[in-house]
Design an enzyme around this catalytic site. Structure first.
Site, short mmCIF file in Angstrom:
data_model
loop_
_atom_site.label_atom_id
_atom_site.label_comp_id
_atom_site.label_asym_id
_atom_site.label_seq_id
_atom_site.Cartn_x
_atom_site.Cartn_y
_atom_site.Cartn_z
N HIS A 231 65.15 -34.44 55.11
CA HIS A 231 66.45 -34.25 54.46
C HIS A 231 66.58 -32.88 53.80
O HIS A 231 67.54 -32.16 54.06
CB HIS A 231 66.67 -35.35 53.40
CG HIS A 231 66.83 -36.71 53.97
ND1 HIS A 231 68.04 -37.34 54.10
CD2 HIS A 231 65.91 -37.58 54.47
CE1 HIS A 231 67.88 -38.53 54.65
NE2 HIS A 231 66.59 -38.70 54.87
N ASP B 26 74.35 -35.15 51.29
CA ASP B 26 73.42 -35.80 52.21
C ASP B 26 74.01 -37.12 52.70
O ASP B 26 75.02 -37.62 52.17
CB ASP B 26 72.09 -36.03 51.50
CG ASP B 26 71.01 -36.56 52.42
OD1 ASP B 26 70.39 -35.76 53.13
OD2 ASP B 26 70.80 -37.79 52.46
N TRP C 191 42.47 -37.64 62.42
CA TRP C 191 42.65 -36.73 61.29
C TRP C 191 43.15 -37.53 60.09
O TRP C 191 44.18 -38.21 60.17
CB TRP C 191 43.65 -35.63 61.66
CG TRP C 191 43.71 -34.52 60.65
CD1 TRP C 191 44.72 -34.25 59.77
CD2 TRP C 191 42.70 -33.55 60.41
NE1 TRP C 191 44.40 -33.17 58.99
CE2 TRP C 191 43.15 -32.71 59.37
CE3 TRP C 191 41.45 -33.30 60.97
CZ2 TRP C 191 42.41 -31.65 58.87
CZ3 TRP C 191 40.70 -32.25 60.49
CH2 TRP C 191 41.18 -31.43 59.46
N ALA D 155 48.90 -33.31 58.70
CA ALA D 155 48.62 -32.42 59.84
C ALA D 155 49.89 -31.63 60.16
O ALA D 155 51.00 -32.10 59.90
CB ALA D 155 48.19 -33.23 61.06
#
Length: 482
Positions: A16, A117, A345, A349
């Site tokens: 956002h 938004d 992982w 990332a």
């Protein structure tokens, strides 16, 4: 006289905040210096979100852009008594309405527009009170916008729960939508979150326009349906400006490449399946075990799996994953058995860097729209594993409308559970060279890569839509608020 300003009201969150800021910067460039941008910052509800927002604001302020400024709004009390995170965020924004009104009234320059938004329909009421054009920055697909606009009509036309319907739901511009693909907010009409969803679709009709993070070529039939009033029972809808993909690409790190990228450097082209479930994607142990079982026997396909640990605090708005303790989450011996062809992982990332890498040939995603746009931008086909919110609807459009995904069967009533055998089948279908289903998805993903990049080039459809938006804002003039 000070330049007219466009006021942005973003919410926190990876999909956002930065896309809206990027759109604001493009608006600045497109105006040729005629406009400025003022960003109103609501206090983030979690420490982690606050740190992220502060870092992003600091980066923007350090870039030296003179025509973009940031103003902090005072804190408000967090709401209680809600039934979903979407309603919770919207209620926070309603509490901020007086602060937004005061901040705009306190500006020493004319106001050309207020851009809110997706959750900020209360701000549209503020813009109407002040006589300022109000736009919704829609960080989701045009298909999702069509569903929101259609929802008040569906609410009146359908008497039962949508999952109890016979047949599919008709959303103009889309293939027939199975009820199982609807957003979670529509699945229980007795909850206040459902009322929020329908009220949002109704409130959107008060907007001046929708600034949508999509490309016209990806969703032209849906955009046409909105423009024709087919989603709003013949009532003209606000103008749609498809200006995407708007993606935020952070500056490249000065140090050596990320360890995940270095691992990918050693893998063959298009050989790695990337699994990542978003910034808040959390997998309980049963799902982790099924994924591990599927990857362990999926024909030796390579994989890079971002696996996060459970949150420290699971209240609404605070489901922030922790770094995973792999020895506790994964089956015994899994890391040793998959050593050489797989990397798990345990923390954040660099998703864009990974999707951009030539070694990546497929993407298991939670189907957040920002992640989808990134996969389309880099031409990576998808296995959709939606978890919440509008993600099931996004997964449907990926398969049935865009054609860039291989479907993945899941049990939504069991918290979107996927059996290991089904995931193994889907992985083979997506990644095997001999798979016709995978070949079609890979070819379509490669096409969308070209489409997305052409759209944002000078003269492309999104570039043209952005120019039209800028011209419309300038043409409408600005209001000096007193």
């Amino acid at each position: 006289m000070a330049k007219p300003t466009v006021v942005l009201l973003p919410v926190w969150g990876a999909g956002h905040f930065m896309p809206m800021i990027e759109a604001g910067k493009r608006l600045l460039r497109g105006s040729g210096g005629a406009l400025s941008v003022t960003v109103l910052l609501m206090p983030a509800p979690t420490p982690d979100a606050a740190v992220d927002i502060a870092a992003q604001v600091k980066r923007e302020e350090a870039s030296g852009a003179d025509d973009i400024s940031f103003r902090h709004l005072p804190a408000v009390d967090m709401p209680t008594g809600h039934t979903g995170v979407e309603e919770w965020i919207s209620r926070i924004l309603r509490s901020h309405a007086p602060n937004v009104r005061a901040a705009i009234a306190g500006l020493d320059c004319p106001v050309a527009a207020l851009v809110t938004d997706i959750f900020c329909t209360p701000a549209l009421e503020v813009s109407r009170e002040l006589g300022v054009p109000g736009y919704v920055y829609f960080p989701c697909s045009a298909s999702m916008l069509a569903l929101l606009l259609r929802s008040p009509g569906l609410d009146e036309e359908v008497a039962v729960e949508f999952e109890e319907m016979d047949g599919a739901i008709r959303i103009p511009g889309l293939p027939p939508v199975p009820p199982s693909a609807l957003p979670s907010t529509m699945l229980d009409r007795k909850k206040s979150t459902y009322d929020w969803f329908v009220a949002t679709g109704r409130g959107y009709m008060n907007a001046t326009g929708f600034i949508v993070n999509t490309a016209a070529e990806l969703e032209q039939s849906v955009i046409d349906a909105i423009a024709d009033g087919r989603c709003t029972r013949g009532v003209p809808a606000p103008t749609v400006y498809p200006i995407g993909p708007v993606l935020y690409f952070p500056p490249p790190p000065e140090e050596q490449p990320h360890e995940c990228v270095r691992w990918l450097d050693a893998q063959p082209p298009a050989s790695v399946l990337f699994l990542c479930f978003g910034s808040k994607g959390l997998l309980p142990p049963p799902k982790v075990r099924e994924i591990a079982a599927a990857l362990g026997r999926s024909g030796g396909h390579r994989f890079l799996w971002v696996l996060r640990g459970p949150p420290k605090d699971s209240r609404h708005g605070q489901r922030v994953p922790t770094d995973a303790m792999l020895d506790e989450l994964l089956p015994e011996g899994f890391l040793e058995r998959t050593k050489g062809r797989g990397l798990v992982w345990p923390t954040r990332a660099p998703q864009k860097e990974i999707l951009a890498h030539a070694a990546v040939g497929g993407f298991v995603t939670h189907c957040g729209w920002n992640s989808i746009l990134e996969s389309l931008w880099f031409g990576v086909p998808v296995l959709p594993w939606p978890l919440d919110a509008e993600q099931h609807f996004n997964a449907f459009t990926l398969v049935a409308h865009l054609g860039v995904a291989v479907p993945l069967g899941m049990d939504r009533r069991r918290d979107n559970f996927v059996e290991a055998a089904e995931l193994e089948r889907a992985v083979r279908s997506l990644m095997d060279d001999a798979s016709e289903e995978g070949r079609k998805a890979r070819a379509k993903a490669a096409e969308t890569r070209v489409v997305c990049r052409k759209a944002v080039e000078e003269g492309g459809s999104s570039s043209t839509a952005f120019r039209r938006l800028t011209d419309d804002i300038v043409r409408r003039g600005a209001v000096q608020i007193r």
